[in-house]
Motif scaffolding. Sequence first.
Motif, PDB file in Angstrom:
ATOM      1  N   GLU A  48      28.777  42.978  37.452  1.00  0.00           N
ATOM      2  CA  GLU A  48      29.100  43.969  38.595  1.00  0.00           C
ATOM      3  C   GLU A  48      30.658  44.541  38.240  1.00  0.00           C
ATOM      4  O   GLU A  48      31.726  44.029  38.785  1.00  0.00           O
ATOM      5  N   LEU A  49      30.542  45.465  37.261  1.00  0.00           N
ATOM      6  CA  LEU A  49      31.959  46.214  36.823  1.00  0.00           C
ATOM      7  C   LEU A  49      32.058  47.654  37.956  1.00  0.00           C
ATOM      8  O   LEU A  49      31.020  48.113  38.252  1.00  0.00           O
ATOM      9  N   PRO A  50      33.071  47.807  38.229  1.00  0.00           N
ATOM     10  CA  PRO A  50      33.352  49.313  39.014  1.00  0.00           C
ATOM     11  C   PRO A  50      32.966  50.665  38.239  1.00  0.00           C
ATOM     12  O   PRO A  50      32.857  50.425  36.994  1.00  0.00           O
ATOM     13  N   ALA A  51      32.604  51.659  38.758  1.00  0.00           N
ATOM     14  CA  ALA A  51      32.680  52.885  37.848  1.00  0.00           C
ATOM     15  C   ALA A  51      33.726  53.094  37.091  1.00  0.00           C
ATOM     16  O   ALA A  51      34.909  52.836  37.597  1.00  0.00           O
ATOM     17  N   PRO A  52      33.529  53.613  36.233  1.00  0.00           N
ATOM     18  CA  PRO A  52      34.713  54.099  35.356  1.00  0.00           C
ATOM     19  C   PRO A  52      35.971  54.706  35.819  1.00  0.00           C
ATOM     20  O   PRO A  52      35.810  55.757  36.819  1.00  0.00           O
ATOM     21  N   LEU A  53      37.037  54.175  35.803  1.00  0.00           N
ATOM     22  CA  LEU A  53      38.309  54.712  36.289  1.00  0.00           C
ATOM     23  C   LEU A  53      38.963  55.770  35.273  1.00  0.00           C
ATOM     24  O   LEU A  53      39.208  55.300  34.205  1.00  0.00           O
ATOM     25  N   VAL A  54      39.097  57.032  35.885  1.00  0.00           N
ATOM     26  CA  VAL A  54      39.515  58.098  35.057  1.00  0.00           C
ATOM     27  C   VAL A  54      41.003  57.924  34.718  1.00  0.00           C
ATOM     28  O   VAL A  54      41.454  58.112  33.510  1.00  0.00           O
ATOM     29  N   ALA A  55      41.850  57.516  35.703  1.00  0.00           N
ATOM     30  CA  ALA A  55      43.221  57.564  35.804  1.00  0.00           C
ATOM     31  C   ALA A  55      43.811  56.166  35.251  1.00  0.00           C
ATOM     32  O   ALA A  55      43.316  55.350  35.832  1.00  0.00           O
ATOM     33  N   GLU A  56      44.757  56.048  34.628  1.00  0.00           N
ATOM     34  CA  GLU A  56      45.512  54.678  34.153  1.00  0.00           C
ATOM     35  C   GLU A  56      46.049  53.977  35.631  1.00  0.00           C
ATOM     36  O   GLU A  56      45.857  52.954  35.846  1.00  0.00           O
ATOM     37  N   ASP A  58      44.769  54.198  38.640  1.00  0.00           N
ATOM     38  CA  ASP A  58      43.712  53.634  39.130  1.00  0.00           C
ATOM     39  C   ASP A  58      43.316  52.309  38.661  1.00  0.00           C
ATOM     40  O   ASP A  58      42.777  51.392  39.441  1.00  0.00           O
ATOM     41  N   LEU A  59      43.268  52.226  37.308  1.00  0.00           N
ATOM     42  CA  LEU A  59      42.939  51.127  36.811  1.00  0.00           C
ATOM     43  C   LEU A  59      43.933  49.930  37.244  1.00  0.00           C
ATOM     44  O   LEU A  59      43.443  48.861  37.200  1.00  0.00           O
ATOM     45  N   ALA A  60      45.381  50.338  37.098  1.00  0.00           N
ATOM     46  CA  ALA A  60      46.235  49.312  37.080  1.00  0.00           C
ATOM     47  C   ALA A  60      46.193  48.979  38.681  1.00  0.00           C
ATOM     48  O   ALA A  60      46.404  47.809  39.090  1.00  0.00           O
ATOM     49  N   ARG A  61      46.047  49.758  39.720  1.00  0.00           N
ATOM     50  CA  ARG A  61      45.514  49.296  41.114  1.00  0.00           C
ATOM     51  C   ARG A  61      44.343  48.604  41.178  1.00  0.00           C
ATOM     52  O   ARG A  61      44.635  47.577  42.122  1.00  0.00           O
ATOM     53  N   HIS A  62      43.482  48.693  40.439  1.00  0.00           N
ATOM     54  CA  HIS A  62      42.151  48.027  40.704  1.00  0.00           C
ATOM     55  C   HIS A  62      42.476  46.418  40.286  1.00  0.00           C
ATOM     56  O   HIS A  62      41.992  45.448  40.963  1.00  0.00           O
ATOM     57  N   VAL A  63      43.093  46.514  38.939  1.00  0.00           N
ATOM     58  CA  VAL A  63      43.676  44.955  38.444  1.00  0.00           C
ATOM     59  C   VAL A  63      44.620  44.379  39.348  1.00  0.00           C
ATOM     60  O   VAL A  63      44.409  43.363  39.835  1.00  0.00           O
ATOM     61  N   ARG A  64      45.597  44.941  39.855  1.00  0.00           N
ATOM     62  CA  ARG A  64      46.352  44.568  41.001  1.00  0.00           C
ATOM     63  C   ARG A  64      45.721  43.922  41.938  1.00  0.00           C
ATOM     64  O   ARG A  64      45.965  42.964  42.454  1.00  0.00           O
ATOM     65  N   GLY A  65      44.697  44.585  42.625  1.00  0.00           N
ATOM     66  CA  GLY A  65      43.884  43.995  43.576  1.00  0.00           C
ATOM     67  C   GLY A  65      43.098  42.636  43.436  1.00  0.00           C
ATOM     68  O   GLY A  65      43.044  41.786  44.035  1.00  0.00           O
ATOM     69  N   LEU A  66      42.771  42.776  42.215  1.00  0.00           N
ATOM     70  CA  LEU A  66      42.094  41.535  41.614  1.00  0.00           C
ATOM     71  C   LEU A  66      42.870  40.417  41.866  1.00  0.00           C
ATOM     72  O   LEU A  66      42.579  39.203  42.100  1.00  0.00           O
TER      73      LEU A  66
END
Length: 466
Positions: A48-56, A58-66
């Motif tokens: 269950e992976l998120p859709a590809p994150l285009v901007a860095e 956005d990826l940083a925010r996603h990981v911080r949320g995890l």
Amino acid sequence: MTDSFVHPYIPNTAPATKQAMLDAVGAASIEEFYADVPAELRLGRALELPAPLVAEQDLARHVRGLLAKNRSTDERLSFLGHGTYHHYVPAVVDEVINRSEFLTAYAGEPYEDHGRFQALFQYQSLMAELLAMDVVNVPTYDGYQATATGLAMAGRITGRRRVLVVSDVLPAKHSKVLDFVRVHLDLEIVPTVNGTADVAGLASRLGDDVAAVWVETPSVTGAVEASLAAIADAAHAVGAILVVGTDPIGYGVLTPPAEQGADIVCGDIQSLGLHQWYGGAHGGFIAVADDPTFIMEMPSRLFGLATTDVPGEVGFGDVAYERTSFALREEGKEWVGTAAALWGIAAGVYLALMGPQGMRELGELLLARTRYAQQRLAAIPGVVLGDDALHLREFTIDVSGAGLTAAGVVEALRRDGIEPGVPLDAHTLAVCVTELTSQADIDRLAAAIGALAEASTATTTQETRA
């Protein structure tokens, strides 16, 4: 992933390339490589992976949320142990291992890496003194691997298959050790009595086909083995080797296994200056006497002092390099594998800072805190201790007499910010205390469980009257 998918960064995922590799090894499909993995452990669906994150960002925010979903034992009152422990890590330990010459030095050789090899030599020397052994290896991947290797060494030395397990072992450790040695060794469990080894039961199973007797002290429940000398005598009488898995944290005050007849002492160094880090920074140690029979069976690296061409100067390098898989390749007894060298340096800094007196005081404190916690919890009506053995850091309680379940205690106390322990079965809870657990912390746990027991009793009484 479909057969037609080609990963942009891994060209070997191209269908034609995958098929060529399968043909080369004689496999019909990739599934054949996972035949040993039980079906119940397989996911059976896509991740269950998120859709590809285009901007860095956005990826940083996603990981911080995890990461924000995690809660460390610094944020909650924790009585969790079970293989990974919440000990104090002095600031100097982190300062030293974050130095660039250590932090980035995964490998390296003596001519380019003098500091790292000397630091690991010092670690080995300090561990040898703590364990009353002569030779200690550079850390293996973890304590599970170290114990498995110790048993495998015993099998090679004796040429035998049977291993008698006389202690209660952490289930995850037993499982991983079994995976490692099952081709060469057969593990047989000798049931314990009152938390420690049944020496009479061991004697009835010993024979000239036994390669090793495996003791864990402290055991999975924190019980300290009181009969090591008798176990050693019984094992040696039939030519078997005594392998002791242990945690070195208590040997400032406890008698080391080597002084009670152990031939191979192994375990994990996580308690020596390494953080829990959501699963622990782990490294395995193997310690033996200065005996070529044992030393030459150690697969991992050893660093020692060596003279140089410059009079009066010494260097630090590999000892008996020819016994390793680096030298022997596929003819090696075991593959050296990933060494947790950085954690060895951390443990070396910790031991150097603590010194003999510090380790003695720490051991005394752990024993005292453990006993205090046992007394406070056993004073709760209906709560009883799991056994009468001497315990270091961990012990079990049975809460059935208080009308409680282990899972129920955990669920209730978590709401109050307390992690009370690890449920071992429906009514048994494993509780762990360290030097970071204050008397007030223990009193808070006892009060919380006591309140649950009192409420359960009151509910039962009302139901009886009704």
